[in-house]
Scaffold this motif. Structure first.
Motif, PDB file in Angstrom:
ATOM      1  N   LYS A 155       0.827  -1.205   0.000  1.00 46.25           N
ATOM      2  CA  LYS A 155       0.000   0.000   0.000  1.00 46.25           C
ATOM      3  C   LYS A 155       0.863   1.258   0.000  1.00 46.25           C
ATOM      4  N   GLY A 156       2.156   1.062   0.168  1.00 44.09           N
ATOM      5  CA  GLY A 156       3.083   2.174   0.367  1.00 44.09           C
ATOM      6  C   GLY A 156       3.966   1.849   1.544  1.00 44.09           C
ATOM      7  N   VAL A 170     -10.719   4.569  -0.043  1.00 47.03           N
ATOM      8  CA  VAL A 170     -10.078   5.019  -1.280  1.00 47.03           C
ATOM      9  C   VAL A 170      -8.982   6.026  -0.992  1.00 47.03           C
ATOM     10  N   SER A 171      -9.237   6.897  -0.027  1.00 47.94           N
ATOM     11  CA  SER A 171      -8.287   7.969   0.306  1.00 47.94           C
ATOM     12  C   SER A 171      -8.566   8.462   1.716  1.00 47.94           C
ATOM     13  N   TRP A 172      -7.705   9.345   2.197  1.00 51.21           N
ATOM     14  CA  TRP A 172      -7.926   9.947   3.506  1.00 51.21           C
ATOM     15  C   TRP A 172      -9.224  10.751   3.523  1.00 51.21           C
ATOM     16  N   ASP A 173      -9.491  11.495   2.453  1.00 50.19           N
ATOM     17  CA  ASP A 173     -10.711  12.299   2.400  1.00 50.19           C
ATOM     18  C   ASP A 173     -11.945  11.401   2.470  1.00 50.19           C
ATOM     19  N   ASN A 174     -11.866  10.243   1.808  1.00 50.32           N
ATOM     20  CA  ASN A 174     -12.972   9.288   1.854  1.00 50.32           C
ATOM     21  C   ASN A 174     -13.178   8.770   3.272  1.00 50.32           C
ATOM     22  N   PHE A 175     -12.080   8.509   3.982  1.00 54.12           N
ATOM     23  CA  PHE A 175     -12.142   8.040   5.368  1.00 54.12           C
ATOM     24  C   PHE A 175     -12.744   9.115   6.274  1.00 54.12           C
ATOM     25  N   LEU A 195      -1.378   9.894   5.407  1.00 59.07           N
ATOM     26  CA  LEU A 195      -2.802   9.738   5.708  1.00 59.07           C
ATOM     27  C   LEU A 195      -3.485   8.844   4.676  1.00 59.07           C
ATOM     28  N   ASN A 196      -3.136   9.040   3.413  1.00 61.14           N
ATOM     29  CA  ASN A 196      -3.749   8.224   2.357  1.00 61.14           C
ATOM     30  C   ASN A 196      -3.392   6.751   2.498  1.00 61.14           C
TER      31      ASN A 196
END
Length: 253
Positions: free
Chosen positions: A37-38, A73-78, A63-64
């Protein structure tokens, strides 16, 4: 912010790791890397979850990766998930939150508060009590304080009826579990209407355990159990499960 606390629960749900120290940060770093994932280093995770001053501002990439590791999907989605009503209708999240609370009470020996939880469900149905009991049982598996807890609260209805009787564990997976049944017996009132049933239940539990682990101790417990004059009429007054154990284990004795 509270997002890191929700992430901790999500990570615990996925990995069984609840981040409390650097070693757990290192282990989580390795797990994240293995999923490709990174990469987040041990120190990055430590600063994010455990930084004592709380002033560290993580990179958006950090964060992502954390959000994607937890299935978003992303930090904003979380963040959108956390800020929506969906979080509070997520049974899995609620279960883990409850587990975290019970674990804290057990780990820090907040036994009076734990008893308050038991009292709060005293009028609920059996399945509710069983759920609370199972979460408590699991938390005590990671400690050495169960025997001490039962010694102090072994007369409490929930402790006796749910933790020790309904959720009886033949494998004795809690440290001090055997001693706890000794305390259960010591706290059984001879004048209580359920005395014979409780006496048979606890001694049968101990007899079975010692039969498979310590023959000499089994003889001692067996003598207490089967040396007591009990008529068929007496047996008919007790619940089927302790009665069945009493009859079945007698051939071992």
């Amino acid at each position: 912010m509270y997002y890191d606390k929700i992430l901790l629960d999500k990570i615990f749900n996925k990995t069984g790791i609840y981040i409390t120290n650097k070693n757990e940060c290192k282990l989580l770093s390795q797990i994240i890397a293995s999923e490709k994932k990174g990469y987040l280093s041990e120190s990055t995770l430590y600063r994010f979850f455990l930084s004592p001053n709380g002033k560290h501002k993580p990179y958006k990439n950090t964060l992502n990766i954390l959000a994607q590791f937890c299935g978003y999907v992303s930090w904003d989605n979380f963040v959108n998930y956390c800020d929506s009503v969906h979080l509070f209708t997520d049974a899995n999240f609620l279960n883990k939150t409850f587990d975290t609370i019970i674990t804290d009470f057990v780990n820090h020996a907040k036994f009076n508060t734990l008893i308050d939880v038991f009292d709060s469900v005293s009028n609920e149905n059996y399945k509710t009590k069983e759920y609370v009991g199972l979460r408590t049982f699991i938390s005590f598996q990671k400690t050495t304080s169960f025997s001490t807890f039962v010694k102090k609260y072994g007369q409490h209805d929930f402790v006796r009826n749910i933790l020790l009787e309904s959720l009886y564990d033949p494998f004795h997976r809690i440290q001090g579990y055997t001693d706890s049944f000794q305390h259960y017996l010591e706290l059984t009132n001879p004048n209580d209407t359920n005395y014979l049933q409780d006496y048979i239940f606890a001694n049968a539990v101990l007899f079975r355990y010692f039969y498979f682990n310590d023959i000499l101790k089994a003889k001692e417990i067996g003598k207490k159990l089967y040396g007591l004059p009990i008529s068929s009429n007496d047996l008919d007054t007790i619940y089927i499960f302790p009665k069945a154990r009493y009859v079945a284990y007698k051939m071992w004795y």
